[in-house]
Design a protein around this motif. Structure first.
Motif, PDB file in Angstrom:
ATOM      1  N   ALA A  48      47.676  66.380-114.432  1.00 48.19           N
ATOM      2  CA  ALA A  48      48.205  65.561-113.343  1.00 48.19           C
ATOM      3  C   ALA A  48      47.102  64.778-112.647  1.00 48.19           C
ATOM      4  O   ALA A  48      47.281  63.596-112.326  1.00 48.19           O
ATOM      5  CB  ALA A  48      48.944  66.449-112.339  1.00 48.19           C
ATOM      6  N   ARG A  49      45.953  65.394-112.417  1.00 48.09           N
ATOM      7  CA  ARG A  49      44.887  64.687-111.704  1.00 48.09           C
ATOM      8  C   ARG A  49      44.380  63.499-112.515  1.00 48.09           C
ATOM      9  O   ARG A  49      44.119  62.426-111.963  1.00 48.09           O
ATOM     10  CB  ARG A  49      43.737  65.643-111.372  1.00 48.09           C
ATOM     11  CG  ARG A  49      42.654  65.008-110.518  1.00 48.09           C
ATOM     12  CD  ARG A  49      43.203  64.546-109.179  1.00 48.09           C
ATOM     13  NE  ARG A  49      42.215  63.860-108.357  1.00 48.09           N
ATOM     14  CZ  ARG A  49      42.430  62.705-107.752  1.00 48.09           C
ATOM     15  NH1 ARG A  49      43.596  62.094-107.874  1.00 48.09           N
ATOM     16  NH2 ARG A  49      41.491  62.151-107.000  1.00 48.09           N
ATOM     17  N   SER A  93      55.261  70.038-113.926  1.00 46.71           N
ATOM     18  CA  SER A  93      54.800  69.839-112.547  1.00 46.71           C
ATOM     19  C   SER A  93      55.583  68.742-111.845  1.00 46.71           C
ATOM     20  O   SER A  93      55.335  68.459-110.681  1.00 46.71           O
ATOM     21  CB  SER A  93      53.299  69.510-112.529  1.00 46.71           C
ATOM     22  OG  SER A  93      53.064  68.295-113.210  1.00 46.71           O
ATOM     23  N   HIS A  98      54.137  67.661-105.810  1.00 50.42           N
ATOM     24  CA  HIS A  98      52.734  67.554-105.421  1.00 50.42           C
ATOM     25  C   HIS A  98      52.043  66.310-105.964  1.00 50.42           C
ATOM     26  O   HIS A  98      50.930  66.005-105.546  1.00 50.42           O
ATOM     27  CB  HIS A  98      51.963  68.794-105.889  1.00 50.42           C
ATOM     28  CG  HIS A  98      52.406  70.056-105.215  1.00 50.42           C
ATOM     29  ND1 HIS A  98      52.295  71.301-105.811  1.00 50.42           N
ATOM     30  CD2 HIS A  98      52.965  70.264-103.995  1.00 50.42           C
ATOM     31  CE1 HIS A  98      52.761  72.221-104.985  1.00 50.42           C
ATOM     32  NE2 HIS A  98      53.169  71.622-103.885  1.00 50.42           N
ATOM     33  N   THR A  99      52.659  65.641-106.920  1.00 51.04           N
ATOM     34  CA  THR A  99      52.000  64.501-107.568  1.00 51.04           C
ATOM     35  C   THR A  99      53.027  63.468-107.997  1.00 51.04           C
ATOM     36  O   THR A  99      54.141  63.833-108.387  1.00 51.04           O
ATOM     37  CB  THR A  99      51.184  64.967-108.791  1.00 51.04           C
ATOM     38  OG1 THR A  99      50.573  63.836-109.425  1.00 51.04           O
ATOM     39  CG2 THR A  99      52.044  65.708-109.803  1.00 51.04           C
ATOM     40  N   PRO A 102      52.776  63.539-112.993  1.00 51.45           N
ATOM     41  CA  PRO A 102      52.565  64.809-113.688  1.00 51.45           C
ATOM     42  C   PRO A 102      51.895  64.604-115.035  1.00 51.45           C
ATOM     43  O   PRO A 102      51.961  63.525-115.633  1.00 51.45           O
ATOM     44  CB  PRO A 102      53.987  65.378-113.841  1.00 51.45           C
ATOM     45  CG  PRO A 102      54.904  64.221-113.643  1.00 51.45           C
ATOM     46  CD  PRO A 102      54.200  63.285-112.720  1.00 51.45           C
ATOM     47  N   GLU A 356      48.334  71.537-112.501  1.00 52.82           N
ATOM     48  CA  GLU A 356      47.922  71.080-111.171  1.00 52.82           C
ATOM     49  C   GLU A 356      46.600  71.684-110.724  1.00 52.82           C
ATOM     50  O   GLU A 356      46.196  71.481-109.568  1.00 52.82           O
ATOM     51  CB  GLU A 356      49.016  71.393-110.147  1.00 52.82           C
ATOM     52  CG  GLU A 356      50.323  70.672-110.438  1.00 52.82           C
ATOM     53  CD  GLU A 356      51.349  70.841-109.326  1.00 52.82           C
ATOM     54  OE1 GLU A 356      51.089  71.617-108.387  1.00 52.82           O
ATOM     55  OE2 GLU A 356      52.405  70.190-109.400  1.00 52.82           O
ATOM     56  N   LEU A 359      44.181  69.376-108.970  1.00 55.69           N
ATOM     57  CA  LEU A 359      44.617  68.797-107.691  1.00 55.69           C
ATOM     58  C   LEU A 359      43.988  69.547-106.530  1.00 55.69           C
ATOM     59  O   LEU A 359      43.821  68.992-105.435  1.00 55.69           O
ATOM     60  CB  LEU A 359      46.145  68.856-107.552  1.00 55.69           C
ATOM     61  CG  LEU A 359      47.005  68.155-108.604  1.00 55.69           C
ATOM     62  CD1 LEU A 359      48.469  68.215-108.182  1.00 55.69           C
ATOM     63  CD2 LEU A 359      46.566  66.725-108.825  1.00 55.69           C
ATOM     64  N   TYR A 375      48.359  75.061-106.298  1.00 50.94           N
ATOM     65  CA  TYR A 375      47.971  73.980-105.389  1.00 50.94           C
ATOM     66  C   TYR A 375      48.777  74.025-104.099  1.00 50.94           C
ATOM     67  O   TYR A 375      50.000  74.197-104.119  1.00 50.94           O
ATOM     68  CB  TYR A 375      48.169  72.626-106.075  1.00 50.94           C
ATOM     69  CG  TYR A 375      47.967  71.459-105.132  1.00 50.94           C
ATOM     70  CD1 TYR A 375      46.708  71.116-104.681  1.00 50.94           C
ATOM     71  CD2 TYR A 375      49.062  70.715-104.674  1.00 50.94           C
ATOM     72  CE1 TYR A 375      46.515  70.065-103.804  1.00 50.94           C
ATOM     73  CE2 TYR A 375      48.877  69.651-103.802  1.00 50.94           C
ATOM     74  CZ  TYR A 375      47.607  69.332-103.374  1.00 50.94           C
ATOM     75  OH  TYR A 375      47.421  68.291-102.497  1.00 50.94           O
TER      76      TYR A 375
END
Length: 442
Positions: A48-49, A93, A98-99, A102, A356, A359, A375
């Motif tokens: 994801a990052r 994810s 959170h993102t 993904p 994740e 993250l 996360y």
């Protein structure tokens, strides 16, 4: 020929660094000894990052189109590929919130193809670094055209080694590596076989066989990788087609092998990331066991961290000492991810894939932290700016870069401010890599 930055290595890390530098209008050149992107898939997991970084560069949709469908991001375990008593664990994810980006599975050859198009003619292929030397003001390198044998000289303000685990750049500056080697050794076999119908109800990214080894999907149809632990055996002694048929569970499966490679699982980190005007990134700086799928992603994060710092120093916006923070921020992170991945290797088939994980990277004054228990969004100095959807359909992360960005309280959604303990009068100064540089109060 002279340039501001000379990047050695045109794999995913070097190409990402090139695209980032171009976005910041920094003159640079990439030299890569291979004539074309890697023909072997190698790394496949884009976390994801990393996808957030590619989203910032406008590449997310192209990379998703080149990868496996999101519902194939799962992990199969069974005696054979057609074992009716298999288990399948899904990694998703996209539901966490959170993102905006993904992770996905995209083989390295496909990823390099996308990145190469956007790096364009800044990449010189078929050119190998022969030697280099540096002084207080520049680096002088000798390179050789592998097709003609002609040697030429290149000069640059900075030299970045993105040239892999056997880095010529790292060796050239005498930087040593610390950590164990040979945790395992594998034979990787790329092959074609009609397996789409076999996996139709169990399509996954990785297929672990309980007897050892397994399959990696390229397209979950005809293109595959078979991974076989060597355990000291000579690859030439292995009947590859028989092994593949046995692993699938179909004795007369038509198989066409298109390539093989051997690779060794190491868990090493460079003792330094910088020597004067020479810096390391990606596998040149760290070799991460693939158990967890984090190695390439740590390298892409290296490029994201380093690019804006190089740009700030080159343009005079920051002193050269800013580059020292590249090592102090990224080296501890790599060491932690190496430890996590090594533990996964020891756990063999029981470890969990954490899309994740990265993250949760937070750069503190004295250390780099990373959460391993899941996360949790936070907005302290050093944290990655949390994702939240804005009224216009963008993510807060879409406000980042290419320079520092000041986000005021009213620009941030109320639920995000509440979650991170931000008042309406709090402003966040966000670095070009999406990490918070300062919290400001009215």
């Amino acid at each position: 020929m002279r340039t501001s930055v000379l990047v050695i290595g045109g794999g995913p890390v070097g190409l990402t660094l090139s695209i980032l530098l171009a976005r910041m209008k920094i003159d640079h050149q990439v030299v890569e000894s291979r004539l074309a992107p890697s023909p072997h898939p190698k790394a496949r997991g884009i976390s994801a990052r990393s996808m957030e970084i590619f989203r910032r560069l406008g590449l997310e949709s192209e990379i998703r189109a080149a990868g496996l469908p999101a519902d194939h991001v799962a992990f199969f375990r069974g005696k054979t590929l057609d074992d009716p008593n298999y288990t399948r664990t899904v990694v998703d994810s996209s539901r966490s919130g959170h993102t905006p980006a993904p992770g996905l599975l995209c083989s390295q050859d496909a990823l390099e193809g996308v990145l190469s198009v956007h790096a364009g003619d800044r990449v010189r292929r078929g050119v190998r670094l022969i030697s280099f030397e540096q002084n207080d003001s520049e680096v002088s390198a000798t390179v050789r055209d592998e097709r003609t044998g002609e040697e030429s000289a290149l000069r640059a303000d900075w030299l970045i080694g993105c040239d892999g685990a056997h880095s010529t750049v790292r060796t050239g500056v005498g930087i040593t590596m610390t950590g164990p080697t040979g945790l395992n050794e594998f034979l990787s076999v790329r092959f074609e076989a009609p397996l789409g119908a076999v996996v139709a109800d169990r399509a996954s990214a990785s297929y672990f066989l309980t007897g050892g080894g397994g399959f990696l999907a390229i397209d979950n149809d005809r293109q595959w990788i078979y991974q076989h632990p060597l355990q000291g055996r000579d690859p030439g002694d292995i009947d590859l087609i028989a092994r593949i048929r046995s692993g699938v569970g179909i004795s007369d499966l038509p198989v066409r092998i298109s390539g093989t490679a051997t690779w060794r699982m190491d868990a090493r980190s460079a003792d330094n990331y910088r020597s004067g005007r020479v810096l390391l990134a990606g596998d040149a700086a760290h070799t991460v066991p693939p158990t967890g799928g984090h190695g390439m992603n740590v390298g892409i994060g290296d490029a994201d961290n380093l690019a804006w710092k190089l740009a700030a120093v080159i343009t005079g916006a920051a002193p050269e000492s800013l580059l020292d923070t590249y090592e102090s921020e990224r080296r501890p992170l790599a060491r932690r991810v190496i430890d996590i991945s090594t533990a996964n290797a020891r756990a063999r088939d029981s470890y969990r894939i954490d899309d994740e994980l990265l993250l949760g990277t937070a750069y503190r004054d004295s250390d780099t932290l990373i959460r391993t228990d899941g996360y949790v969004p936070a907005a302290a100095v050093g944290d990655r700016l949390p994702h939240a959807w804005l009224p216009d359909g963008r993510s807060t992360l879409d406000l980042v870069g290419p320079g520092h960005v000041l986000l005021t309280g009213p620009q941030l959604p109320e639920d995000l401010r509440r979650l991170c303990g931000l008042s309406p009068t709090t402003a966040l100064l966000v670095r070009p890599d999406g990490h918070i540089a300062a919290r400001l109060y009215a």
